[in-house]
Motif scaffolding. Structure first.
Motif, short mmCIF file in Angstrom:
data_model
loop_
_atom_site.label_atom_id
_atom_site.label_comp_id
_atom_site.label_asym_id
_atom_site.label_seq_id
_atom_site.Cartn_x
_atom_site.Cartn_y
_atom_site.Cartn_z
N ASN A 166 1.77 6.07 -2.56
CA ASN A 166 0.81 4.98 -2.60
C ASN A 166 0.71 4.53 -4.05
OD1 ASN A 166 -1.45 3.33 -2.76
ND2 ASN A 166 -2.54 4.45 -1.16
N SER B 77 0.82 -1.21 0.00
CA SER B 77 0.00 0.00 0.00
C SER B 77 0.86 1.27 0.00
CB SER B 77 -0.97 -0.01 1.17
OG SER B 77 -0.32 -0.34 2.36
N TYR B 78 2.12 1.15 0.38
CA TYR B 78 3.02 2.31 0.38
C TYR B 78 4.42 1.91 -0.07
CZ TYR B 78 -0.50 4.78 3.09
OH TYR B 78 -1.67 5.36 3.50
N ILE C 250 6.90 9.41 0.45
CA ILE C 250 5.93 8.37 0.74
C ILE C 250 4.91 8.36 -0.38
CG2 ILE C 250 4.20 7.55 2.39
CD1 ILE C 250 5.88 9.07 4.56
N THR D 70 1.58 10.52 6.91
CA THR D 70 2.97 10.87 6.56
C THR D 70 3.67 11.66 7.66
OG1 THR D 70 2.52 12.92 5.32
CG2 THR D 70 2.43 10.84 4.08
N LEU E 267 2.36 6.13 7.85
CA LEU E 267 2.31 6.26 6.39
C LEU E 267 0.99 6.83 5.89
CD1 LEU E 267 4.21 2.99 5.46
CD2 LEU E 267 5.11 5.32 5.64
N ASP E 268 -0.08 6.67 6.67
CA ASP E 268 -1.37 7.26 6.27
C ASP E 268 -1.32 8.78 6.34
OD1 ASP E 268 -2.52 4.77 5.79
OD2 ASP E 268 -3.35 4.63 7.81
N PRO F 20 3.17 11.64 -4.75
CA PRO F 20 3.90 11.25 -3.53
C PRO F 20 4.13 12.44 -2.62
CG PRO F 20 5.01 10.46 -5.51
CD PRO F 20 3.91 11.37 -5.95
#
Length: 166
Positions: free
Chosen positions: A61, A46-47, A59, A107, A104-105, A68
């Motif tokens: 997706n 997913s990332y 980062i 960042t 990561l969602d 990004p």
């Protein structure tokens, strides 16, 4: 279903994502003007997280067409990025001698763990809860989710006495 994916880093700026079952390139990122120093993908893919010599992280997706997101990560180059098994977090370590945990969602950097001057990151435990570091003959397990526990377990390899709680 589980997919077999290859994340390939070029000698020049950029990377590509290859579906090994189809033999096709699913995502091709060459718009990067900087050379990637370190690269990791989450287990669910997913990332993708890239680290650079200037201390930034990117980062992305790969399943979405969103641009990004770049984040200031470290003072000096990013030496290593590791995606954690939960697929929501990654950790990075830089020349500034710090481990950082990234959501990561969002960042955002969620945690910073300073390292000793000669301590290096070896990897993580299988569950991704601990960063495994080494200083000369000492192996440390540092919890990357609870900053109040800077060194959870320590093993002195010279004494060969196993893991001791500190």
């Amino acid at each position: 279903t589980e997919k077999r994916i290859l994340l390939h880093q070029y000698d020049e700026p950029g990377y590509q994502v290859v579906d090994l079952e189809k033999g096709t390139c699913e995502n091709h990122n060459r718009d990067d003007s900087k050379r990637i120093k370190t690269l990791a993908a989450t287990p669910t893919f997913s990332y993708i997280v890239a680290g650079y010599d200037d201390g930034t992280l990117r980062i992305a997706n790969p399943k979405e067409s969103t641009h990004p997101r770049d984040r200031e990560g470290h003072h000096g180059k990013v030496n290593r990025v590791i995606a954690l098994p939960c697929s929501r977090y990654a950790i990075s370590v830089g020349k500034d001698r710090a481990i950082r945990r990234w959501d990561l969602d969002s960042t955002d950097c969620c945690m910073t763990i300073p390292l000793h001057h000669d301590e290096e990151l070896l990897g993580t435990t299988v569950d991704g809860e601990y960063a495994v570091t080494k200083t000369r003959d000492i192996v440390r397990f540092r919890n990357v989710f609870h900053a109040s526990l800077p060194i959870d377990f320590e093993c002195d390899l010279r004494r060969n006495n196993g893991i001791t709680l500190t």
